[in-house]
Design a protein around this motif. Structure first.
Motif, PDB file in Angstrom:
ATOM      1  N   GLU A 128     101.019  40.454  36.978  1.00 56.38           N
ATOM      2  CA  GLU A 128     101.362  41.670  37.724  1.00 56.38           C
ATOM      3  C   GLU A 128     101.319  42.892  36.809  1.00 56.38           C
ATOM      4  N   THR A 129     101.816  42.733  35.593  1.00 57.48           N
ATOM      5  CA  THR A 129     101.796  43.828  34.624  1.00 57.48           C
ATOM      6  C   THR A 129     100.366  44.240  34.305  1.00 57.48           C
ATOM      7  N   LEU A 130      99.483  43.264  34.120  1.00 59.95           N
ATOM      8  CA  LEU A 130      98.074  43.553  33.861  1.00 59.95           C
ATOM      9  C   LEU A 130      97.463  44.336  35.018  1.00 59.95           C
ATOM     10  N   LEU A 131      97.614  43.832  36.227  1.00 61.69           N
ATOM     11  CA  LEU A 131      97.008  44.483  37.380  1.00 61.69           C
ATOM     12  C   LEU A 131      97.600  45.871  37.615  1.00 61.69           C
ATOM     13  N   ASP A 132      98.901  46.019  37.377  1.00 63.93           N
ATOM     14  CA  ASP A 132      99.530  47.340  37.506  1.00 63.93           C
ATOM     15  C   ASP A 132      99.002  48.309  36.456  1.00 63.93           C
ATOM     16  N   SER A 133      98.776  47.812  35.236  1.00 64.80           N
ATOM     17  CA  SER A 133      98.273  48.696  34.173  1.00 64.80           C
ATOM     18  C   SER A 133      96.842  49.144  34.470  1.00 64.80           C
ATOM     19  N   VAL A 134      96.037  48.266  35.035  1.00 69.34           N
ATOM     20  CA  VAL A 134      94.678  48.649  35.431  1.00 69.34           C
ATOM     21  C   VAL A 134      94.751  49.679  36.555  1.00 69.34           C
ATOM     22  N   GLN A 135      95.628  49.452  37.514  1.00 70.52           N
ATOM     23  CA  GLN A 135      95.768  50.379  38.639  1.00 70.52           C
ATOM     24  C   GLN A 135      96.219  51.763  38.179  1.00 70.52           C
ATOM     25  N   ALA A 136      96.977  51.826  37.084  1.00 71.43           N
ATOM     26  CA  ALA A 136      97.506  53.099  36.590  1.00 71.43           C
ATOM     27  C   ALA A 136      96.490  53.903  35.776  1.00 71.43           C
ATOM     28  N   LEU A 137      95.344  53.317  35.454  1.00 74.95           N
ATOM     29  CA  LEU A 137      94.345  54.031  34.654  1.00 74.95           C
ATOM     30  C   LEU A 137      93.876  55.303  35.344  1.00 74.95           C
ATOM     31  N   GLU A 138      93.687  56.322  34.549  1.00 75.37           N
ATOM     32  CA  GLU A 138      93.168  57.606  35.013  1.00 75.37           C
ATOM     33  C   GLU A 138      91.857  57.897  34.283  1.00 75.37           C
ATOM     34  N   PRO A 139      91.007  58.750  34.828  1.00 74.12           N
ATOM     35  CA  PRO A 139      89.760  59.100  34.133  1.00 74.12           C
ATOM     36  C   PRO A 139      89.996  59.599  32.700  1.00 74.12           C
ATOM     37  N   SER A 140      91.079  60.299  32.472  1.00 78.17           N
ATOM     38  CA  SER A 140      91.366  60.784  31.116  1.00 78.17           C
ATOM     39  C   SER A 140      91.646  59.629  30.148  1.00 78.17           C
ATOM     40  N   ASP A 141      92.100  58.484  30.660  1.00 77.06           N
ATOM     41  CA  ASP A 141      92.304  57.309  29.811  1.00 77.06           C
ATOM     42  C   ASP A 141      90.974  56.773  29.295  1.00 77.06           C
ATOM     43  N   VAL A 142      89.944  56.841  30.136  1.00 76.26           N
ATOM     44  CA  VAL A 142      88.598  56.425  29.710  1.00 76.26           C
ATOM     45  C   VAL A 142      88.121  57.365  28.607  1.00 76.26           C
ATOM     46  N   ASP A 143      88.318  58.671  28.795  1.00 74.24           N
ATOM     47  CA  ASP A 143      87.943  59.660  27.771  1.00 74.24           C
ATOM     48  C   ASP A 143      88.616  59.336  26.441  1.00 74.24           C
ATOM     49  N   ALA A 144      89.929  59.126  26.498  1.00 71.53           N
ATOM     50  CA  ALA A 144      90.710  58.900  25.278  1.00 71.53           C
ATOM     51  C   ALA A 144      90.273  57.618  24.569  1.00 71.53           C
ATOM     52  N   PHE A 145      90.051  56.553  25.338  1.00 73.22           N
ATOM     53  CA  PHE A 145      89.611  55.293  24.743  1.00 73.22           C
ATOM     54  C   PHE A 145      88.263  55.468  24.055  1.00 73.22           C
ATOM     55  N   ALA A 146      87.331  56.082  24.764  1.00 76.71           N
ATOM     56  CA  ALA A 146      85.984  56.275  24.213  1.00 76.71           C
ATOM     57  C   ALA A 146      86.026  57.157  22.967  1.00 76.71           C
ATOM     58  N   ALA A 147      86.827  58.219  22.998  1.00 73.59           N
ATOM     59  CA  ALA A 147      86.909  59.112  21.839  1.00 73.59           C
ATOM     60  C   ALA A 147      87.501  58.394  20.633  1.00 73.59           C
ATOM     61  N   LYS A 148      88.433  57.497  20.876  1.00 81.21           N
ATOM     62  CA  LYS A 148      89.089  56.792  19.768  1.00 81.21           C
ATOM     63  C   LYS A 148      88.223  55.678  19.185  1.00 81.21           C
ATOM     64  N   TYR A 149      87.560  54.916  20.056  1.00 82.06           N
ATOM     65  CA  TYR A 149      86.876  53.713  19.579  1.00 82.06           C
ATOM     66  C   TYR A 149      85.358  53.810  19.518  1.00 82.06           C
ATOM     67  N   PHE A 150      84.745  54.633  20.325  1.00 83.84           N
ATOM     68  CA  PHE A 150      83.285  54.721  20.340  1.00 83.84           C
ATOM     69  C   PHE A 150      82.828  55.815  19.395  1.00 83.84           C
ATOM     70  N   THR A 151      82.977  55.558  18.120  1.00 84.96           N
ATOM     71  CA  THR A 151      82.612  56.523  17.081  1.00 84.96           C
ATOM     72  C   THR A 151      81.505  55.931  16.212  1.00 84.96           C
ATOM     73  N   PRO A 152      80.741  56.792  15.542  1.00 82.89           N
ATOM     74  CA  PRO A 152      79.684  56.271  14.669  1.00 82.89           C
ATOM     75  C   PRO A 152      80.208  55.318  13.588  1.00 82.89           C
ATOM     76  N   ASP A 153      81.430  55.549  13.100  1.00 84.11           N
ATOM     77  CA  ASP A 153      81.991  54.659  12.074  1.00 84.11           C
ATOM     78  C   ASP A 153      82.253  53.257  12.611  1.00 84.11           C
ATOM     79  N   ASN A 154      82.469  53.140  13.899  1.00 82.65           N
ATOM     80  CA  ASN A 154      82.753  51.838  14.504  1.00 82.65           C
ATOM     81  C   ASN A 154      81.503  51.186  15.095  1.00 82.65           C
TER      82      ASN A 154
END
Length: 169
Positions: A128-154
């Motif tokens: 339930e916690t997993l499904l609730d956390s997915v449901q709570a995602l916002e478009p800005s969360d995708v931005d933040a994840f991509a900015a943090k992890y999708f970098t040339p160094d990684n």
């Protein structure tokens, strides 16, 4: 992420597979094969290219596809600014939820899935916690994840190429 990057409805998939016709397959794999772990894993995007195009263009063909994939991944850093981002993410979240629940098709699968998520925090409401956390995602969360992890160094780019046998060998 797979729905946003490499599903048949994703813009990167459409660009490479249909518009430019530079890949025959585009896929996503999260995690390492062969073992289970709680450690972070690599996110792998794999593309199958055409032998004929490689024979004609060589390394430039690989470079073009790699640049297109990098650009597609980098677009997620501004996902929330794309037209319809909220609606798209809503559809992705709904699909994730229903695919997840549909995967619970037997008592053994239910037990296995529950055990997988339970082990992280020993929470009986782990699913339930997993499904609730997915449901709570916002478009800005995708931005933040991509900015943090999708970098040339990684980023690592690996190309495996078909080499035809030489005549007379």
């Amino acid at each position: 992420l797979s729905e946003l990057l490499v599903s048949p409805a994703a813009s990167l998939y459409k660009k490479l597979r249909y518009e430019k016709q530079t890949v025959s397959e585009l896929g996503f794999q999260e995690g390492a094969q062969g073992f289970e772990s709680v450690d972070p894993r690599l996110l792998t995007i794999g593309a199958q290219l055409f032998k004929e195009k490689h024979a004609a263009k060589g390394k430039a063909y690989f470079d073009e596809v790699a640049q297109d994939i990098e650009a597609g991944v980098d677009e997620l850093k501004a996902f929330s600014k794309q037209a319809g981002a909220s609606e798209l993410l809503g559809k992705v979240k709904s699909k994730y939820r229903y695919d997840f629940l549909a995967g619970l098709s037997s008592p053994a699968q239910i037990a296995s899935t529950f055990a997988w998520y339970y082990r992280f925090n020993r929470d009986p409401k782990a699913v339930e916690t997993l499904l609730d956390s997915v449901q709570a995602l916002e478009p800005s969360d995708v931005d933040a994840f991509a900015a943090k992890y999708f970098t040339p160094d990684n980023r690592a780019v690996l190309s495996l190429a078909y080499q035809p046998a030489k005549k007379g060998s």
